[in-house]
Design an enzyme around this catalytic site. Sequence first.
Site, PDB file in Angstrom:
ATOM      1  CG  ASN A 114      91.977  47.826  28.308  1.00  0.00           C
ATOM      2  OD1 ASN A 114      92.615  47.692  26.960  1.00  0.00           O
ATOM      3  ND2 ASN A 114      92.655  47.454  29.390  1.00  0.00           N
ATOM      4  CD1 TRP A 115      87.722  46.145  22.739  1.00  0.00           C
ATOM      5  CD2 TRP A 115      88.373  46.816  20.929  1.00  0.00           C
ATOM      6  NE1 TRP A 115      86.563  46.544  22.081  1.00  0.00           N
ATOM      7  CE2 TRP A 115      86.860  46.788  21.113  1.00  0.00           C
ATOM      8  CE3 TRP A 115      88.923  47.112  19.764  1.00  0.00           C
ATOM      9  CZ2 TRP A 115      86.280  47.391  19.932  1.00  0.00           C
ATOM     10  CZ3 TRP A 115      88.257  47.646  18.516  1.00  0.00           C
ATOM     11  CH2 TRP A 115      87.091  47.956  18.831  1.00  0.00           C
ATOM     12  CE  LYS A 116      92.667  43.969  29.874  1.00  0.00           C
ATOM     13  NZ  LYS A 116      92.740  43.193  30.858  1.00  0.00           N
ATOM     14  CG  HIS A 146      96.196  48.162  32.244  1.00  0.00           C
ATOM     15  ND1 HIS A 146      96.458  46.586  32.697  1.00  0.00           N
ATOM     16  CD2 HIS A 146      94.753  48.079  31.961  1.00  0.00           C
ATOM     17  CE1 HIS A 146      95.313  45.908  32.724  1.00  0.00           C
ATOM     18  NE2 HIS A 146      94.292  46.615  32.488  1.00  0.00           N
ATOM     19  CD  GLU A 201      96.105  43.133  31.484  1.00  0.00           C
ATOM     20  OE1 GLU A 201      96.266  43.671  30.356  1.00  0.00           O
ATOM     21  OE2 GLU A 201      95.379  42.696  31.794  1.00  0.00           O
ATOM     22  CD  GLU A 205      91.627  48.531  35.074  1.00  0.00           C
ATOM     23  OE1 GLU A 205      90.577  48.644  34.392  1.00  0.00           O
ATOM     24  OE2 GLU A 205      92.796  47.964  34.760  1.00  0.00           O
ATOM     25  N   GLY A 237      90.360  40.324  34.908  1.00  0.00           N
ATOM     26  CA  GLY A 237      90.480  39.089  34.017  1.00  0.00           C
ATOM     27  C   GLY A 237      90.056  37.758  34.998  1.00  0.00           C
ATOM     28  CB  SER A 293      85.627  40.651  36.852  1.00  0.00           C
ATOM     29  OG  SER A 293      86.735  40.039  36.724  1.00  0.00           O
ATOM     30  N   GLY A 334      87.404  45.256  30.067  1.00  0.00           N
ATOM     31  CA  GLY A 334      88.156  44.337  29.608  1.00  0.00           C
ATOM     32  C   GLY A 334      87.360  43.347  28.646  1.00  0.00           C
ATOM     33  N   GLY A 335      87.481  42.021  29.434  1.00  0.00           N
ATOM     34  CA  GLY A 335      86.813  41.014  28.771  1.00  0.00           C
ATOM     35  C   GLY A 335      85.439  41.307  28.018  1.00  0.00           C
TER      36      GLY A 335
HETATM   37  P1  PGA Z   1      88.493  42.777  32.759  1.00  0.00           P
HETATM   38  O1  PGA Z   1      89.598  43.830  32.380  1.00  0.00           O
HETATM   39  O2  PGA Z   1      87.321  43.532  32.735  1.00  0.00           O
HETATM   40  O3  PGA Z   1      88.819  41.780  31.605  1.00  0.00           O
HETATM   41  O4  PGA Z   1      88.831  42.308  34.206  1.00  0.00           O
HETATM   42  C1  PGA Z   1      89.804  45.045  32.766  1.00  0.00           C
HETATM   43  C2  PGA Z   1      90.996  45.997  32.675  1.00  0.00           C
HETATM   44  O5  PGA Z   1      92.048  45.152  32.534  1.00  0.00           O
HETATM   45  O6  PGA Z   1      90.993  47.054  32.191  1.00  0.00           O
END
Ligand code: PGA
Length: 258
Positions: A9-11, A96, A98, A168, A174, A214, A235-236
């Site tokens: 997930n590159w956001k 998600h 966010e 999640e 994050g 994470s 994500g990251g």
């Molecule tokens: P993260 O994000 O790996 O940076 O914690 C995961 C996500 O939001 O899908």
Amino acid sequence: MRKKIVAANWKMNMLQAEAAEFVKDLLLEIGDMSAVEVVIVPPFTAIAKVVESLDKAQNIKVGAQNMHWEHSGAFTGEISAALLRDLFVRYVVLGHSERRQMFHETDEIVNRKVRAALEATLRPIVCVGETLEQRERGSVEKILSLQLHGSLAGLSGKDLHETVIAYEPVWAIGTGRNATPEQAQEAHAFIRETLTELSDATTADRVRIQYGGSVKVENARALMSQPDIDGALVGGASLDPRSFAQIVQAAANDEVVE
Ligand code: PGA
């Protein structure tokens, strides 16, 4: 046996040139891997570039980070399932945290999107998870149950089988603070129980449940070797092709005892 699914997930990151470079490097690391289902989820603007860069790598799929529930029409700024299918997108991340927090998406909205995605033969990756406050209050199961019943309302067994769930925990996204494999396994087992309530045990047993929050090279193997953890939503750590490739490798090798 559920095939593991690991998604990047590159956001809101990755210019087209960076996306092309990423795909080139990833293919050097893992090739057209088929042991694990790999999904790259770029921002809308880099989807076409990722599809083009994957070229003949048939096994690596492309996803989107959101969509609107309507097929077409006067919805300025929105993207529909049909427009995503036109770009050869196969998966779509929905609900998600966010989007729930910053864009006020409710379970009802997520449900409309999930149903529209399935109708257009896009596979939804439906995100659920509690906040830290909800965990500390002891409401993890209550929250997960509400989110699952709301987001998956009206789905048939066949629909559920096409759907991926991503657990999640909001406090782990994050933050560098992942859920422990035991905490994650407990939540995943509860999610599978809830899926049984929503359909039947055979269907629930076939649905893949990813962990997200994470995930990195160091914790991927321990998380994904839990019995109900069928992959990761990263994500990251998915912004770097080498670390993402290592997470994919961890999913491929998780049966190897260290
Ligand atoms: P993260 O994000 O790996 O940076 O914690 C995961 C996500 O939001 O899908």
